[in-house]
Design a protein around this motif. Structure first.
Motif, mmCIF file in Angstrom:
data_model
loop_
_atom_site.group_PDB
_atom_site.id
_atom_site.type_symbol
_atom_site.label_atom_id
_atom_site.label_comp_id
_atom_site.label_asym_id
_atom_site.label_seq_id
_atom_site.Cartn_x
_atom_site.Cartn_y
_atom_site.Cartn_z
ATOM 1 N N ASN A 37 22.312 -15.384 11.598
ATOM 2 C CA ASN A 37 22.767 -14.286 10.743
ATOM 3 C C ASN A 37 23.585 -13.322 11.589
ATOM 4 O OD1 ASN A 37 23.182 -12.341 8.806
ATOM 5 N ND2 ASN A 37 21.112 -11.516 8.901
ATOM 6 N N PRO A 38 24.905 -13.541 11.687
ATOM 7 C CA PRO A 38 25.716 -12.785 12.641
ATOM 8 C C PRO A 38 26.239 -11.444 12.124
ATOM 9 C CG PRO A 38 27.073 -14.442 11.615
ATOM 10 C CD PRO A 38 25.697 -14.572 10.996
ATOM 11 N N HIS A 39 25.648 -10.916 11.048
ATOM 12 C CA HIS A 39 26.082 -9.601 10.564
ATOM 13 C C HIS A 39 25.492 -8.539 11.500
ATOM 14 C CE1 HIS A 39 27.841 -6.852 7.730
ATOM 15 N NE2 HIS A 39 26.698 -6.214 7.586
ATOM 16 N N LEU A 40 26.048 -8.498 12.708
ATOM 17 C CA LEU A 40 25.523 -7.664 13.776
ATOM 18 C C LEU A 40 26.639 -6.809 14.366
ATOM 19 C CD1 LEU A 40 23.519 -10.451 15.665
ATOM 20 C CD2 LEU A 40 22.538 -8.726 14.138
ATOM 21 N N SER A 41 26.253 -5.689 14.918
ATOM 22 C CA SER A 41 27.210 -4.865 15.652
ATOM 23 C C SER A 41 27.543 -5.569 16.967
ATOM 24 C CB SER A 41 26.605 -3.494 15.937
ATOM 25 O OG SER A 41 25.523 -3.612 16.848
ATOM 26 N N PRO A 42 28.627 -5.177 17.641
ATOM 27 C CA PRO A 42 28.929 -5.795 18.948
ATOM 28 C C PRO A 42 27.771 -5.695 19.935
ATOM 29 C CG PRO A 42 30.825 -4.561 18.156
ATOM 30 C CD PRO A 42 29.706 -4.275 17.206
ATOM 31 N N LEU B 44 27.806 -21.089 22.055
ATOM 32 C CA LEU B 44 27.339 -20.104 21.079
ATOM 33 C C LEU B 44 27.664 -20.624 19.686
ATOM 34 C CD1 LEU B 44 26.327 -17.287 20.183
ATOM 35 C CD2 LEU B 44 28.646 -16.430 20.608
ATOM 36 N N VAL B 45 26.639 -20.798 18.850
ATOM 37 C CA VAL B 45 26.808 -21.329 17.494
ATOM 38 C C VAL B 45 26.476 -20.224 16.493
ATOM 39 C CG1 VAL B 45 26.093 -23.095 15.846
ATOM 40 C CG2 VAL B 45 26.203 -23.639 18.289
ATOM 41 N N LEU B 46 27.434 -19.899 15.652
ATOM 42 C CA LEU B 46 27.293 -18.823 14.670
ATOM 43 C C LEU B 46 27.315 -19.407 13.267
ATOM 44 C CD1 LEU B 46 29.947 -16.511 16.339
ATOM 45 C CD2 LEU B 46 27.483 -16.119 16.403
ATOM 46 N N ASP B 47 26.211 -19.285 12.548
ATOM 47 C CA ASP B 47 26.165 -19.712 11.144
ATOM 48 C C ASP B 47 26.500 -18.504 10.272
ATOM 49 O OD1 ASP B 47 25.876 -21.397 9.020
ATOM 50 O OD2 ASP B 47 23.703 -21.632 9.192
ATOM 51 N N GLU B 48 26.987 -18.763 9.050
ATOM 52 C CA GLU B 48 27.375 -17.699 8.122
ATOM 53 C C GLU B 48 28.360 -16.734 8.780
ATOM 54 O OE1 GLU B 48 26.632 -17.843 5.075
ATOM 55 O OE2 GLU B 48 24.952 -19.253 5.041
ATOM 56 N N ALA B 49 29.329 -17.293 9.490
ATOM 57 C CA ALA B 49 30.234 -16.469 10.296
ATOM 58 C C ALA B 49 31.173 -15.599 9.468
ATOM 59 C CB ALA B 49 31.053 -17.361 11.231
ATOM 60 N N GLN B 50 31.271 -15.871 8.169
ATOM 61 C CA GLN B 50 32.102 -14.996 7.336
ATOM 62 C C GLN B 50 31.543 -13.585 7.271
ATOM 63 O OE1 GLN B 50 30.187 -17.394 6.035
ATOM 64 N NE2 GLN B 50 28.808 -16.297 4.657
ATOM 65 N N GLN B 51 30.297 -13.389 7.691
ATOM 66 C CA GLN B 51 29.675 -12.074 7.677
ATOM 67 C C GLN B 51 29.978 -11.252 8.929
ATOM 68 O OE1 GLN B 51 25.477 -12.212 6.863
ATOM 69 N NE2 GLN B 51 25.664 -13.826 5.345
ATOM 70 N N LEU B 52 30.642 -11.840 9.893
ATOM 71 C CA LEU B 52 30.906 -11.136 11.143
ATOM 72 C C LEU B 52 31.789 -9.909 10.931
ATOM 73 C CD1 LEU B 52 31.566 -14.192 13.465
ATOM 74 C CD2 LEU B 52 29.866 -12.409 13.929
#
Length: 308
Positions: A80-85, A129-137
């Motif tokens: 869940n990559p909806h994270l700040s830097p 580094l594998v990012l799922d749901e990357a449209q949320q970045l």
């Protein structure tokens, strides 16, 4: 609870929505995508991307990639990559096994990550580094990830990145503000739905993994119904096939016919009934004296505890 399992000779639910790698179906689109990813990663490419509509199996493909890389690389998986830097850097550090002191500044944290990556590179251990749901970045986090990929030796990247996302990810990457990142994506793949022939094989495969060993359980007309109702989207196929099994079980039928699939379509959001009137699942299940009112309670229990 077993519900229809003993009725159809199944050991487990064949159409669960949980992305279980044991049920992975080696379709042409998914195998092509996995091959592209593995070849690109093994050749040292820095940025890769896989996109596809909702329900096409991106998360399952992501898990298959992680399984394939387990023996040859260190993987950092962010579901869940909806994270700040700052939160993204912290998540990456933790995935790399770094114990982070709370008082570290962002510059110090980045240095700790770089030191860890250099150590792994000296041991010839690639880091992915594998990012799922990357449209949320968030855009700022995309930039932070790009800066992470600046870390490199004279011969190789210290970290490679794979992004899995919905088509909205392509829209985000088309913005001028992220053009530097977009230019670094060397390999990309777009997942497509299954065709009708693949759907029949997909259904047969999942039933076999679940323990079914009899004659074809879904008639040809039922398979055509699954194709019409799902447009080849695996998640919808699973939902419709499960509900069709429920309907057939409720009638005491030993085969899933087109009528059972039509009832499933009529009861499923996102699967247009194509002129069929909507059915009420309590009516379907209670239509038989075999299961009676007990089946109603089981049906309403199932979404919470069965396949949802």
């Amino acid at each position: 609870m077993t519900l229809y399992l003993p009725h159809f000779g199944l050991n487990e639910y064949p159409f669960s929505l949980t992305p279980d790698t044991g049920f992975y179906y080696d379709s042409r689109p998914h195998q092509e995508a996995l091959n592209v990813l593995l070849v690109a990663l093994r050749s040292g490419e820095g940025f890769l991307k896989v996109t596809g509509e909702v329900g096409l199996g991106k998360t399952l493909l992501c898990r298959m990639l992680l399984d394939a890389l387990r023996e040859e690389a260190i993987t950092a998986y962010i579901p869940n990559p909806h994270l700040s830097p700052a939160s993204m850097r912290l998540a990456v550090a933790r995935e790399l096994g770094i114990h982070v002191n709370e008082g570290l500044s962002q510059e110090q944290l980045l240095q700790v990550i770089q030191d860890r990556l250099l150590l792994l590179a000296r041991d010839n251990r690639p880091v992915i580094l594998v990012l799922d749901e990357a449209q949320q970045l968030p855009e700022a986090t995309l930039e932070a990830i790009r800066l992470l990929t600046n870390l490199e030796t004279e011969k190789r990247k210290l970290i490679q990145v794979v992004m899995f996302g919905q088509p909205e990810l392509d829209e985000r990457l088309s913005r001028p503000s992220v053009r530097q990142l977009r230019q670094r994506i060397t390999f990309s793949y777009r997942l497509l739905p299954l065709d009708r022939a693949a759907i029949e094989d997909y259904v047969r495969h999942r039933l076999r993994v679940a323990g079914y060993r009899g004659a074809p359980l879904f008639t040809a007309a039922a398979i055509r119904g699954l194709y019409r109702g799902s447009a080849g989207t695996p998640r919808l196929i699973n939902v419709l096939a499960h509900k069709a099994l429920m309907a057939a079980w409720g009638e005491g039928a030993d085969q899933i016919r087109a009528g059972h699939v039509r009832r499933a379509i009529a009861d499923t959001e996102g699967a247009p009934p194509r002129g069929s009137r909507r059915f009420s699942w309590p009516k379907i299940v209670t239509a038989t004296a075999i299961v009676g009112m007990a089946a109603v309670g089981l049906w309403w229990w199932l979404p919470a505890g069965g396949v949802a």
